[in-house]
Design an enzyme around this catalytic site. Structure first.
Site, mmCIF file in Angstrom:
data_model
loop_
_atom_site.group_PDB
_atom_site.id
_atom_site.type_symbol
_atom_site.label_atom_id
_atom_site.label_comp_id
_atom_site.label_asym_id
_atom_site.label_seq_id
_atom_site.Cartn_x
_atom_site.Cartn_y
_atom_site.Cartn_z
ATOM 1 N N LYS A 112 1.194 -1.218 0.457
ATOM 2 C CA LYS A 112 -0.166 0.288 -0.180
ATOM 3 C C LYS A 112 0.785 1.015 0.249
ATOM 4 O O LYS A 112 0.870 2.338 -1.028
ATOM 5 C CB LYS A 112 -1.028 0.225 1.326
ATOM 6 C CG LYS A 112 -2.081 -0.761 0.842
ATOM 7 C CD LYS A 112 -3.051 -0.421 2.223
ATOM 8 C CE LYS A 112 -3.939 -1.336 3.313
ATOM 9 N NZ LYS A 112 -5.243 -1.614 3.509
ATOM 10 N N LYS A 124 3.226 -4.589 11.197
ATOM 11 C CA LYS A 124 1.646 -4.652 11.658
ATOM 12 C C LYS A 124 1.333 -5.161 12.395
ATOM 13 O O LYS A 124 2.294 -5.222 12.796
ATOM 14 C CB LYS A 124 0.533 -5.638 10.722
ATOM 15 C CG LYS A 124 -0.961 -5.693 10.548
ATOM 16 C CD LYS A 124 -0.957 -4.228 10.080
ATOM 17 C CE LYS A 124 -3.022 -4.751 9.583
ATOM 18 N NZ LYS A 124 -3.655 -3.325 8.316
ATOM 19 N N ASN A 239 -16.809 0.961 9.426
ATOM 20 C CA ASN A 239 -16.463 1.940 9.059
ATOM 21 C C ASN A 239 -16.197 2.966 7.305
ATOM 22 O O ASN A 239 -16.292 3.667 6.888
ATOM 23 C CB ASN A 239 -15.096 2.097 9.481
ATOM 24 C CG ASN A 239 -14.080 3.278 9.044
ATOM 25 O OD1 ASN A 239 -13.796 3.549 8.116
ATOM 26 N ND2 ASN A 239 -14.065 4.436 9.921
#
Ligand code: GLU
Length: 432
Positions: A112, A124, A239
């Site tokens: 990303k 992460k 979300n």
């Protein structure tokens, strides 16, 4: 007391349900990385470096529970590659967190950041816990304990955490406070996704949905379609899914289907999105208020122009890919489409915008937050939105052009664009 943690994460996905499936997530990522590295002309040594994180720390966190007992939680922090710069990525709190998955997700963060051209590598973290059954105090002690446990390998110039599944701005605030206490100076740049008063960025909460919106707009143009009146189905109402439904509705598209973990609503005439948003609970549940509910699987196969899987992984598979009616699929969730299904959709001429591109709006605004923290100078919401739009439009175009020029699907093109910077930086540093 048990409190409900508002789902304020970028992904509303649930984690993979078995260790096996999770291994597939890492394995399938490695398969595509291998192909991307080869297509870019790198040798096997480069693949050997990039197929696994350079560092993964497992920690055990003792937490005093409200009843006086001590519970020891297991947590992880994975750093895929820090050749480009500090590593970056969220921390998830979930009962099914496990090492293999955290590893795979840290690789995705490198991709990303490569796609959006941010000066970061991927990281992460995760803690095996169920925040839905923990009190505010227990969550605070767990969050602080995690930061103490990983403090040696994180920091504003090392590895910068952020929200992810079932973590939110309050949890980021506790983590930032703990880190600042340890270092004995205020360190807002240690973590992103903070509350605005603690140095959070305008527009961070809606960033993922805004990024997905830009991808939809660009995909629609490529297909020669019109967003006005386009029929959209959004799977997932957390979300990303709920803000996206709102943005699409406001842009004049017709949102005809939405879903949550319990079922789906479908109305070819269009749904009342404002009403649904109002009634949705903090975990994104709303279909329990209706009787005319269909299953998530049925929803995916309904007639529509644009399908946005914004919920869990492995939703579009070899079983249903040939029945998908949409001509554009934009993956707001992590890994909603299997490799086989990707191939089927591509062969059928469906334009698939892959997850590592479509969901990169969150980390992009996290980068803006970090820049603002480092400068001590804060931007308006309009400024953030404009900068995010530019990053997403450029990223989409680069991947689309790569896919056309190299005659590969959008997912492989995204991996090629995403891994290139990490590979180049590793080469210049003399690692490979
Ligand atoms: N957890 C989000 C993601 O996976 C955001 C990460 C970040 O903001 O650093 O993209």
């Amino acid at each position: 007391m048990t409190v409900t943690v508002p789902v304020n994460s970028d992904h509303v996905q649930k984690l993979e349900s078995t260790q096996n499936e999770t291994l597939n997530l890492l394995n399938s990522t490695q398969l595509i990385i291998k192909e991307a590295v080869q297509k870019l002309g790198y040798n096997d040594e480069m693949y050997e470096l990039l197929k696994e994180p350079v560092r993964i720390l497992t920690v055990r966190i003792p937490v005093r529970m409200d009843n006086g007992s001590i519970k020891v939680f297991t947590g992880y922090r994975s750093q895929h590659n820090d050749a480009v710069g500090p590593t970056k990525g969220g921390v998830r709190f979930h009962p099914e967190v496990n090492e293999e998955e955290v590893k795979a997700l840290s690789i995705w963060m490198s991709l990303k950041c490569g796609i959006t051209n941010l000066p970061y590598g991927g990281g992460k973290g995760g803690i095996i816990c169920d925040p839905r059954n923990m009190s505010f105090g227990e969550l605070e002690r767990l969050s602080r304990g995690y930061v103490r446990a990983i403090s040696q390998i994180v920091g504003p110039a090392k590895d910068i955490p952020a929200p992810d599944v079932y973590t939110n701005s309050q949890i980021m605030a506790w983590m930032m406070d703990e880190y600042s206490r340890l270092r004995e100076f205020d360190s807002p740049g240690f973590i992103t996704g903070k509350p605005i008063v603690l140095g959070g960025s305008q527009g961070r909460e809606t960033a993922t949905a805004r990024g997905v919106t830009v991808c939809i707009e660009e995909a629609v143009k490529k297909k020669g379609m019109d967003l006005q009146g386009a029929r959209i189905v959004v799977q997932g109402f957390g979300n990303a899914g709920s803000f996206l439904a709102k943005f699409m509705h406001d842009a004049g598209a017709k949102v005809i289907g939405i879903s949550d973990a319990h079922g789906a609503l479908y109305d070819p005439e269009g749904l009342d999105i404002d009403y649904l948003l109002e009634r949705r609970d903090s975990f994104g549940t709303v279909t329990n208020l209706f009787t005319n509910v269909i299953t998530n699987q049925e929803l995916l196969e309904k007639e529509c122009d644009i399908l946005v899987p914004a919920a869990i992984s492995n939703q579009i598979t070899a079983q249903n890919a040939h029945r998908i009616k949409a001509s554009i699929v934009v993956e707001a969730a992590n890994g909603p489409t299997t490799l086989e299904a990707t191939k089927t959709l591509d062969e059928r001429g469906v334009l698939l915008v892959p997850d590592i591109l479509a969901s990169s709006g969150g980390v992009t605004v996290s980068y803006f937050e970090w820049v603002q923290n480092n400068q001590g100078y804060y931007w308006s919401e309009e400024e953030v939105a404009e900068k995010l739009r530019k990053v997403m439009v450029d990223s989409f175009e680069t991947i689309y052009q790569t896919s056309q020029a190299r005659q590969v699907d959008m997912r492989l093109a995204a991996y090629m664009v995403g891994i290139r910077k990490t590979a180049e930086a590793s080469r210049f540093r003399g690692w490979v």
